[in-house]
Scaffold this active site. Sequence first.
Site, short mmCIF file in Angstrom:
data_model
loop_
_atom_site.label_atom_id
_atom_site.label_comp_id
_atom_site.label_asym_id
_atom_site.label_seq_id
_atom_site.Cartn_x
_atom_site.Cartn_y
_atom_site.Cartn_z
CE LYS A 31 -1.45 10.20 -4.68
NZ LYS A 31 -2.46 10.68 -3.71
CG ASP A 53 -1.94 1.11 1.20
OD1 ASP A 53 -1.98 1.85 0.21
OD2 ASP A 53 -2.69 1.26 2.18
CD1 TRP A 54 4.39 1.48 -0.35
CD2 TRP A 54 5.52 1.54 -2.28
NE1 TRP A 54 5.56 0.82 -0.15
CE2 TRP A 54 6.29 0.84 -1.32
CE3 TRP A 54 6.03 1.71 -3.56
CZ2 TRP A 54 7.54 0.30 -1.61
CZ3 TRP A 54 7.28 1.17 -3.86
CH2 TRP A 54 8.03 0.48 -2.89
CD GLU A 55 -3.44 4.62 -0.11
OE1 GLU A 55 -4.27 5.52 -0.34
OE2 GLU A 55 -3.60 3.74 0.76
CB ALA A 56 3.32 9.23 -1.04
#
Length: 435
Positions: free
Chosen positions: A144, A129-132
């Site tokens: 972003k 879970d990488w959301e940056a």
Amino acid sequence: MAAHLLPICALFLTLLDMAQGFRGPLLPNRPFTTVWNANTQWCLERHGVDVDVSVFDVVANPGQTFRGPDMTIFYSSQLGTYPYYTPTGEPVFGGLPQNASLIAHLARTFQDILAAIPAPDFSGLAVIDWEAWRPRWAFNWDTKDIYRQRSRALVQAQHPDWPAPQVEAVAQDQFQGAARAWMAGTLQLGRALRPRGLWGFYGFPDCYNYDFLSPNYTGQCPSGIRAQNDQLGWLWGQSRALYPSIYMPAVLEGTGKSQMYVQHRVAEAFRVAVAAGDPNLPVLPYVQIFYDTTNHFLPLDELEHSLGESAAQGAAGVVLWVSWENTRTKESCQAIKEYMDTTLGPFILNVTSGALLCSQALCSGHGRCVRRTSHPKALLLLNPASFSIQLTPGGGPLSLRGALSLEDQAQMAVEFKCRCYPGWQAPWCERKSMW
């Protein structure tokens, strides 16, 4: 067609029998699986509330933890040295993927995977879970956009005499190349260390079909999104499962647009799998039991639009996610338990059993039922005139009792077709493949 349909005149199912088939690989030859990705053990340990999901044929880690033998999720702080910017614009591990050490990241990731998944034969879900930031330049808008801004600044500092278009082009290439190296490299390492795990990134692919206020909302992915997703073929090729998000935004509540929203998000996952050359790539959408960022439970019709829609399109299953914030109080835990016991649990049993029965009746037990395009509203739900859910005396798993009528089987054949498991072929998956 009628000759093919199995004469299931007295087929009785119990969840105990179904659960016994889980040991070994989690998903192969299993039409539809619901995985519980929630820390609801806190409800029992801190508040004495037992949210028992096992009676509804839900797969959960021992102790219902976020990480275990059936399901492990890695948040950004738990896997390697993921580069990102804080909300105040401070860089962490370099901020940008092209400004960070991939070697250092993989070295730490190696240790993190071994610590989180000690069993070499792990065959569960492995979700990152990488959301940056997002790996496509065009998708880094709004908050972003800092990744595009800082990427431009990095190139401009190195080449102060370059014109803006050249800076833009090089910054985009550097960012996307580094993002690919980080994401693909992390998946490759995970697959090398735990080769049976279903490795993939949460939230991919996305359809970006959020224009809910449009009077002509159809749920389709906006123009250009598919072309951008096609540029992520390297990601689909390295993934061993796809985990799109079908969280229901709160703005959808009561609008009647949820089914369209979910339909196209799940369909996009299947589309990219086929485009990447792997039509058997498992698709397991992430679902919340609440409308997103609220404490409003999804009503029954929204469960049909999320879990039911996923099953009807031939998803391998769904992952049910519950935030730790929803388990902080005894009252919230009791609410989750009541919802599971009265609404969510019986629905999961219904759709899971419907998918299994359709697989057996229509696909020889060697494939999943997939809704025909001519019946866009059809769901794999059992006919209440044919089946009933019964409590097991003394507790334990619920029993689903009943029989598929010839009319039930005929309707399945009209509304659904088969997608065969690897190793099987023919319209009803009745023949083994020669390769």
